[in-house]
Design a protein around this motif. Structure first.
Motif, PDB file in Angstrom:
ATOM      1  N   TYR A  42       1.096  -1.347  -0.404  1.00  0.00           N
ATOM      2  CA  TYR A  42       0.114   0.011  -0.175  1.00  0.00           C
ATOM      3  C   TYR A  42       0.452   1.462  -0.222  1.00  0.00           C
ATOM      4  O   TYR A  42       0.527   2.179   0.516  1.00  0.00           O
ATOM      5  CB  TYR A  42      -0.894  -0.139   1.442  1.00  0.00           C
ATOM      6  CG  TYR A  42      -1.725  -1.016   1.032  1.00  0.00           C
ATOM      7  CD1 TYR A  42      -2.923  -0.956   0.070  1.00  0.00           C
ATOM      8  CD2 TYR A  42      -1.464  -2.302   1.795  1.00  0.00           C
ATOM      9  CE1 TYR A  42      -3.899  -2.058   0.021  1.00  0.00           C
ATOM     10  CE2 TYR A  42      -2.459  -3.729   1.240  1.00  0.00           C
ATOM     11  CZ  TYR A  42      -3.661  -3.834   0.335  1.00  0.00           C
ATOM     12  OH  TYR A  42      -4.405  -4.538   0.757  1.00  0.00           O
ATOM     13  N   ILE A  53      -9.240  -3.220  -7.650  1.00  0.00           N
ATOM     14  CA  ILE A  53      -9.904  -4.233  -7.104  1.00  0.00           C
ATOM     15  C   ILE A  53     -11.342  -4.081  -7.032  1.00  0.00           C
ATOM     16  O   ILE A  53     -11.939  -4.755  -7.136  1.00  0.00           O
ATOM     17  CB  ILE A  53      -8.979  -5.105  -6.176  1.00  0.00           C
ATOM     18  CG1 ILE A  53      -6.776  -4.997  -7.352  1.00  0.00           C
ATOM     19  CG2 ILE A  53      -9.641  -5.643  -5.247  1.00  0.00           C
ATOM     20  CD1 ILE A  53      -6.228  -5.809  -6.149  1.00  0.00           C
ATOM     21  N   TYR A  59     -14.616  -9.391  -8.026  1.00  0.00           N
ATOM     22  CA  TYR A  59     -14.066  -9.439  -5.750  1.00  0.00           C
ATOM     23  C   TYR A  59     -15.690  -8.712  -5.737  1.00  0.00           C
ATOM     24  O   TYR A  59     -15.579  -7.630  -5.021  1.00  0.00           O
ATOM     25  CB  TYR A  59     -13.432  -7.972  -5.817  1.00  0.00           C
ATOM     26  CG  TYR A  59     -12.643  -7.329  -4.833  1.00  0.00           C
ATOM     27  CD1 TYR A  59     -11.892  -8.374  -4.902  1.00  0.00           C
ATOM     28  CD2 TYR A  59     -12.716  -6.895  -3.900  1.00  0.00           C
ATOM     29  CE1 TYR A  59     -10.905  -8.480  -2.952  1.00  0.00           C
ATOM     30  CE2 TYR A  59     -12.433  -6.854  -2.602  1.00  0.00           C
ATOM     31  CZ  TYR A  59     -11.866  -7.707  -2.335  1.00  0.00           C
ATOM     32  OH  TYR A  59     -10.882  -7.383  -1.105  1.00  0.00           O
ATOM     33  N   ASN A 168      -5.578 -10.460   6.227  1.00  0.00           N
ATOM     34  CA  ASN A 168      -4.426 -10.725   5.408  1.00  0.00           C
ATOM     35  C   ASN A 168      -3.456 -11.076   6.536  1.00  0.00           C
ATOM     36  O   ASN A 168      -2.309 -10.930   6.346  1.00  0.00           O
ATOM     37  CB  ASN A 168      -4.213  -8.984   5.318  1.00  0.00           C
ATOM     38  CG  ASN A 168      -5.037  -9.356   3.913  1.00  0.00           C
ATOM     39  OD1 ASN A 168      -5.701  -8.010   3.335  1.00  0.00           O
ATOM     40  ND2 ASN A 168      -5.459 -10.578   2.523  1.00  0.00           N
ATOM     41  N   TYR A 208      -8.743 -13.346  -6.382  1.00  0.00           N
ATOM     42  CA  TYR A 208      -7.657 -13.010  -6.365  1.00  0.00           C
ATOM     43  C   TYR A 208      -6.893 -12.858  -8.110  1.00  0.00           C
ATOM     44  O   TYR A 208      -6.267 -13.032  -7.764  1.00  0.00           O
ATOM     45  CB  TYR A 208      -7.473 -13.684  -5.393  1.00  0.00           C
ATOM     46  CG  TYR A 208      -7.903 -12.651  -4.306  1.00  0.00           C
ATOM     47  CD1 TYR A 208      -7.153 -11.990  -3.367  1.00  0.00           C
ATOM     48  CD2 TYR A 208      -9.591 -13.457  -3.688  1.00  0.00           C
ATOM     49  CE1 TYR A 208      -8.286 -11.418  -1.947  1.00  0.00           C
ATOM     50  CE2 TYR A 208      -9.828 -13.330  -2.257  1.00  0.00           C
ATOM     51  CZ  TYR A 208      -9.366 -12.089  -2.394  1.00  0.00           C
ATOM     52  OH  TYR A 208      -9.899 -11.795  -0.718  1.00  0.00           O
TER      53      TYR A 208
HETATM   54  C1  AVI Z   1      -6.798  -5.564   1.925  1.00  0.00           C
HETATM   55  N1  AVI Z   1      -7.591  -7.529   1.873  1.00  0.00           N
HETATM   56  C2  AVI Z   1      -8.653  -7.580   2.675  1.00  0.00           C
HETATM   57  C3  AVI Z   1      -8.174  -7.742   0.450  1.00  0.00           C
HETATM   58  C4  AVI Z   1      -8.246  -8.834   0.094  1.00  0.00           C
HETATM   59  O1  AVI Z   1      -9.447  -9.328  -0.240  1.00  0.00           O
HETATM   60  O2  AVI Z   1      -7.794 -10.030   0.964  1.00  0.00           O
HETATM   61  C5  AVI Z   1      -6.435  -7.696  -0.089  1.00  0.00           C
HETATM   62  C6  AVI Z   1      -6.320  -8.188  -1.734  1.00  0.00           C
HETATM   63  N2  AVI Z   1      -5.831  -8.777  -2.699  1.00  0.00           N
HETATM   64  C7  AVI Z   1      -5.909  -8.498  -3.382  1.00  0.00           C
HETATM   65  N3  AVI Z   1      -7.117  -8.564  -3.582  1.00  0.00           N
HETATM   66  C8  AVI Z   1      -7.573  -7.583  -2.614  1.00  0.00           C
END
Ligand code: AVI
Length: 328
Positions: A42, A53, A59, A168, A208
């Motif tokens: 980040y 994303i 997502y 995470n 992802y």
């Molecule tokens: C910030 N976090 C909750 C995201 C997740 O879904 O684990 C980070 C992320 N990594 C890839 N896509 C989103």
């Protein structure tokens, strides 16, 4: 408009780099399974890519959590009550923060984030949306106890940690974070926290490894950041994005997979990788009702209420920092 003043608590070396970033990268690349902690995704570019994303069709997490915050606002607002200082762990540039702030009538808003520019921009945005609400951004690493601004000291606190960011972290780190949050917010505080749920593996992998390749860019941005900030010469194009389900730990793992044998340097240290070897860049744990309750309890938080979205994909939990109890 002028962004609200932020308290600066993040260390920087003479080159403007957080020394913890250098230490984590050098240590992680020296392990047999190379790994870099996901929090280093980040920088400003990474934060922007993450926002992209959250808009992706695959997502589901952001949409599901937003649905809960919209549809169940009356229920959590009644449990939270008015007049709290909302302390958000992360800078809250998304739509979720306004939903919470509109629902629960807080007396102040304190976003905490390590990405300073992003934090100040998000705080300015929020201050404009909620005129009259004191907004006090703090630039800090919230993995440790954070000193809150004196303006909010006497207010009851509500921690807000949306997005399943807790996922995470490996359980030991997640527990440490929950304990740090408890130390930051104090006994009697409430915590509203998002936790993504275990579900069909295909749905998880797609979330992802999106078709448009945004998550791949997000993953590879870490290598660009290492090259830029830590005098690296990693051949970024030699690495492919990989998303895998680890069923033992109920988590999605992201890796950067070497497509060929590579050698590179970071901060004057040499590293080599064989084709097929990976740098492990992220875990995203998925929870059940029981595992989320257990994790909260381990961190010193008593679960009080829980909501899921209509498709049952995501959960939002309200927990309270109760006094520690002796066993059983
Ligand atoms: C910030 N976090 C909750 C995201 C997740 O879904 O684990 C980070 C992320 N990594 C890839 N896509 C989103």
């Amino acid at each position: 408009m002028t962004p609200p003043e932020s308290l600066k608590l993040v260390e920087r070396d003479a080159r403007g780099v957080d020394p913890a970033f250098r230490a984590d990268v050098l240590a992680g690349l020296s392990e047999p399974q190379k790994a870099v902690p996901a929090r280093w995704f980040y920088d400003d570019a990474g934060s922007r890519l993450f926002e992209d994303i959250t808009q992706l069709p695959e997502y589901y997490l952001t949409r599901a959590e937003t649905e809960i915050l919209t549809e169940r606002a009356d229920e959590f607002a009644a449990l939270i009550g008015p007049g709290r200082a909302v302390v958000e762990f992360g800078s809250g540039s998304s739509l979720k923060t306004p939903l919470l702030l509109s629902a629960c009538q807080p007396s102040a808003y304190v976003p905490l984030d390590i990405a300073g520019d992003f934090l100040r921009a998000a705080a300015a945005d929020l201050a404009a949306k909620f005129p009259g609400l004191p907004v006090c951004p703090v630039e800090a690493d919230f993995m440790r106890r954070v000193e809150l601004p004196p303006q909010v000291e006497s207010l009851p606190k509500l921690g807000f940690f949306p997005g399943s960011t807790i996922g995470n972290m490996v359980p030991a780190t997640a527990t440490d974070l929950l304990r740090s949050m408890r130390a930051t917010l104090g006994e009697g505080a409430l915590l509203l926290i998002g936790m993504d749920l275990v579900k069909d593996t295909g749905v998880l992998i797609a979330a992802y490894n999106d078709a448009a390749g945004v998550t791949a860019r997000f993953n590879r941005n870490l290598l660009h950041r290492i090259n830029r900030e830590l005098e690296g010469d990693i051949p970024v194009d030699a690495f492919a994005h990989a998303a895998r389900w680890n069923d033992v730990y109920a988590r999605i793992e992201m890796h950067l997979l070497a497509r060929r044998d590579v050698a590179f340097a970071v901060s004057g240290h040499g590293f080599a990788m064989r084709e097929g070897e990976t740098i492990h860049t992220e875990n995203s744990h998925k929870f059940t009702r029981r595992t989320s309750n257990m994790l909260l309890a381990a961190g010193g938080w008593e679960p009080r209420a829980r909501w899921t979205d209509s498709a049952g994909q995501f959960s939002l939990l309200l927990a309270e920092a109760t006094p520690p109890r002796s066993a059983p």
